[in-house]
Design a protein around this motif. Sequence first.
Motif, PDB file in Angstrom:
ATOM      1  N   ASP A   1       0.815  -1.032  -0.123  1.00 28.56           N
ATOM      2  CA  ASP A   1       0.055  -0.024  -0.134  1.00 28.56           C
ATOM      3  C   ASP A   1       0.804   1.289  -0.019  1.00 28.56           C
ATOM      4  O   ASP A   1       2.081   1.002  -0.133  1.00 28.56           O
ATOM      5  CB  ASP A   1      -1.154   0.071   1.064  1.00 28.56           C
ATOM      6  N   THR A   2       0.297   2.335   0.165  1.00 34.10           N
ATOM      7  CA  THR A   2       1.145   3.774   0.245  1.00 34.10           C
ATOM      8  C   THR A   2       2.063   3.721   1.300  1.00 34.10           C
ATOM      9  O   THR A   2       3.203   4.187   0.850  1.00 34.10           O
ATOM     10  CB  THR A   2       0.018   4.868   0.090  1.00 34.10           C
TER      11      THR A   2
ATOM     12  N   ASN B   1      -0.355  12.760  -7.869  1.00 33.75           N
ATOM     13  CA  ASN B   1      -0.897  11.557  -7.261  1.00 33.75           C
ATOM     14  C   ASN B   1      -0.941  10.567  -8.783  1.00 33.75           C
ATOM     15  O   ASN B   1      -0.433  11.125  -9.670  1.00 33.75           O
ATOM     16  CB  ASN B   1      -2.378  11.636  -6.901  1.00 33.75           C
TER      17      ASN B   1
ATOM     18  N   THR C   1      -4.229   7.952  -5.512  1.00 32.38           N
ATOM     19  CA  THR C   1      -3.500   8.482  -4.168  1.00 32.38           C
ATOM     20  C   THR C   1      -2.488   9.618  -4.332  1.00 32.38           C
ATOM     21  O   THR C   1      -1.818   9.586  -5.285  1.00 32.38           O
ATOM     22  CB  THR C   1      -2.939   7.077  -3.636  1.00 32.38           C
TER      23      THR C   1
ATOM     24  N   GLN D   1      -0.459  10.119  -1.524  1.00 33.42           N
ATOM     25  CA  GLN D   1      -0.027   9.859  -0.317  1.00 33.42           C
ATOM     26  C   GLN D   1       1.420   9.655  -0.002  1.00 33.42           C
ATOM     27  O   GLN D   1       2.193   9.863   0.847  1.00 33.42           O
ATOM     28  CB  GLN D   1      -0.742   8.733   0.520  1.00 33.42           C
TER      29      GLN D   1
ATOM     30  N   SER E   1     -11.224  15.316   2.434  1.00 35.92           N
ATOM     31  CA  SER E   1     -10.362  14.990   1.221  1.00 35.92           C
ATOM     32  C   SER E   1     -10.283  16.264   0.415  1.00 35.92           C
ATOM     33  O   SER E   1     -10.566  16.313  -0.610  1.00 35.92           O
ATOM     34  CB  SER E   1     -10.746  13.849   0.422  1.00 35.92           C
TER      35      SER E   1
ATOM     36  N   ARG F   1      -5.043  16.463   1.994  1.00 32.89           N
ATOM     37  CA  ARG F   1      -4.442  15.698   1.459  1.00 32.89           C
ATOM     38  C   ARG F   1      -2.970  15.876   1.683  1.00 32.89           C
ATOM     39  O   ARG F   1      -2.000  15.172   1.498  1.00 32.89           O
ATOM     40  CB  ARG F   1      -4.544  15.885  -0.123  1.00 32.89           C
TER      41      ARG F   1
ATOM     42  N   THR G   1      -6.616   5.332   4.086  1.00 30.80           N
ATOM     43  CA  THR G   1      -7.188   5.413   2.771  1.00 30.80           C
ATOM     44  C   THR G   1      -7.611   6.726   2.409  1.00 30.80           C
ATOM     45  O   THR G   1      -8.323   7.406   3.042  1.00 30.80           O
ATOM     46  CB  THR G   1      -8.406   4.508   3.038  1.00 30.80           C
ATOM     47  N   GLY G   2      -7.067   7.242   1.236  1.00 33.66           N
ATOM     48  CA  GLY G   2      -7.421   8.502   0.886  1.00 33.66           C
ATOM     49  C   GLY G   2      -8.530   8.626  -0.139  1.00 33.66           C
ATOM     50  O   GLY G   2      -8.732   7.783  -0.988  1.00 33.66           O
ATOM     51  N   ASP G   3      -9.141   9.738  -0.081  1.00 27.64           N
ATOM     52  CA  ASP G   3     -10.355  10.105  -1.250  1.00 27.64           C
ATOM     53  C   ASP G   3     -11.552   9.152  -1.081  1.00 27.64           C
ATOM     54  O   ASP G   3     -12.033   8.925  -2.159  1.00 27.64           O
ATOM     55  CB  ASP G   3      -9.707  10.206  -2.467  1.00 27.64           C
TER      56      ASP G   3
ATOM     57  N   LYS H   1     -12.731   3.253  -1.434  1.00 22.06           N
ATOM     58  CA  LYS H   1     -11.933   4.079  -2.158  1.00 22.06           C
ATOM     59  C   LYS H   1     -12.155   3.927  -3.833  1.00 22.06           C
ATOM     60  O   LYS H   1     -12.080   2.666  -4.206  1.00 22.06           O
ATOM     61  CB  LYS H   1     -10.588   3.382  -1.752  1.00 22.06           C
TER      62      LYS H   1
END
Length: 616
Positions: free
Chosen positions: A93-94, A118, A124, A126, A381, A386, A401-403, A419
């Motif tokens: 993951d990120t 991104n 993402t 991140q 977000s 961000r 977990t973004g956005d 997501k």
Amino acid sequence: MRIVVCIKQVPVVAALQFDPDTKTLKREGVPNEVSSFDVRALLKAVEIRAAAGGEVIVVTMGPPQARDALVDCLALGADRAIHLCDRAFAGADTLATARTLALLLAREPFDLILCGRNSVDAETGQVGPEIAEILDLPQVVGAHTLSVDPSRRVLTAERQTDTGFETVTAPLPALVTAAEDLSPERFPSKADREAAKAKPCIEVHAAELAVDPSQFGQAGSPTEVVGLEVVQTTRLQRLVSGATVDEATAELTRVLTAEHGLFGEWRVRAPSHPALFRPVESPTPREVWVVAEAWRGTIRPVSLELLGRAHQLATATGGRVSAVLLGRNVTPYIATLVAYGAERVLVADDPALDPFLTEPYTAILADAIQAYGPATVLIPSTSFGRDLAPRVAARLQIGLTGDCIDLGLDERGRLLQYKPAFGGSIVAPIVSRTSPEMATIRPGMLPTPSPDPARTATVEHLPTSGIAASRVRVVDSRPAAELGTDLDEADVVIGIGKGLGSADRIAALQPLIHLLAAAICTTRDVTDEGWLPKHYQVGLTGRAIAPKLYIAVGIRGAFEHTVGVRRAEVIVAINKNPKALIFKAADYGLVGDYAEVVPALHRHLAAARAASQTER
């Protein structure tokens, strides 16, 4: 100057297909490319090297075929390439990706790290800020201009925020993420590609970075994808006909008012991914935090949306809702947060917190999380979220977990974080393996709760003394031109396309924009021409929006734009070309010249609004 550029190879989004039986993406035969934001970062690095001298090193982490992306970057001007290639890196993951890249970068002396804002697949933003935190670097997110003074060891950048632009300075070494317009697009020649084959490209394996392989790949990832769903967005594709433009616009007005509730109560579809709120047995109450955003003299609407969902999540687990409020002169906003559901407010009100700067905000929020131990932390977000959330997640070594577009609970009481990816065509429910669970949520995705002025709450003050000053300094700021309602808040959005012919013709839409209290948005073609600022760009490399009504005027309907309006409830297309792609992405289409259609539509809608006000 030694500049490192981190890039990612991604599939061409428009060519992807989803297998509903296996719930996987069909990648066979799908071409790959370097993520567009990363290309702009690389081209800026090459430009800086040309002026200041030095070396540009391009780095990626990926399977063997990712070497092709590195060769493309060498052809665009990078001096050498490093390929992190090992099965141990798979499934990262990120945070696991950022950790791996940081281990490599710690071995490579550098003055500047550049990343794309991104990636265009998982969307993402991140990895860049997480690398900055792990390596203890100042960060500038979303830069659309960048200059470097090697002798003074300082950079100057103009970064894009949701409300305008800020000019900032930072000492080197530093990390900068690139907006799409950081550097002009360029493609390598055949001679460039031939020359790239002679440039060094080395592989680095997991064992060369660390003895413990558990920090890499899926094993080292604090988040886990627990499913994959395709977003089936079906549109009516109905052409509104009439013997004349007047008749056609009268019929469209009838449809929008009588069938969809324009100027009255909206009649819209249910959300694609309803959250699963069910009582969950928990040995201890679970506290849900909302990090509120102060904005334009009030609390940003998305913060209120998050308070509503936080209340549902906390109630399901027998917990409570706390709001976290950071900034200068923000104490008057406490009453609003309480009215919308905060049972406790943790506030840090300090002149040093204006303007927003990532490092002091990260320190205060991370310290508060460690001191209080919430179960869940929700952050808007927005450009604020961000910038802040990835840095906090990396400091605490927790999942993010973004956005997200929705939140729910699974049968084990874990937070389901929905997501979107690949332009919104795919949605993945994600859970965290670490505590607290942390997510950023897009504005406009959740309903706003009803306020209750009679609510009360406890207020606690977070310490701000001893927080180190930011290495990034804001030296100037300018707001973006306001051409309509904010995109985050608007029920109606009007899209402006190249079909208008020139920038001065945008004024012809102003009466309709005013009548509908609409926001405006546009396509990449329009912002590239300079008709409108990048703030208004919607699509694969811009923003994603979810209005109740979207009216596309003079927009041809390329996939790169329409993925950004997938979650609009009703889409209307106005275009003089009956074969324009936008009609396939719309519920209602009207074929005609906007110069004739828009005034007629305005006239009928104005009459309909006046009639609705009379009836009330």
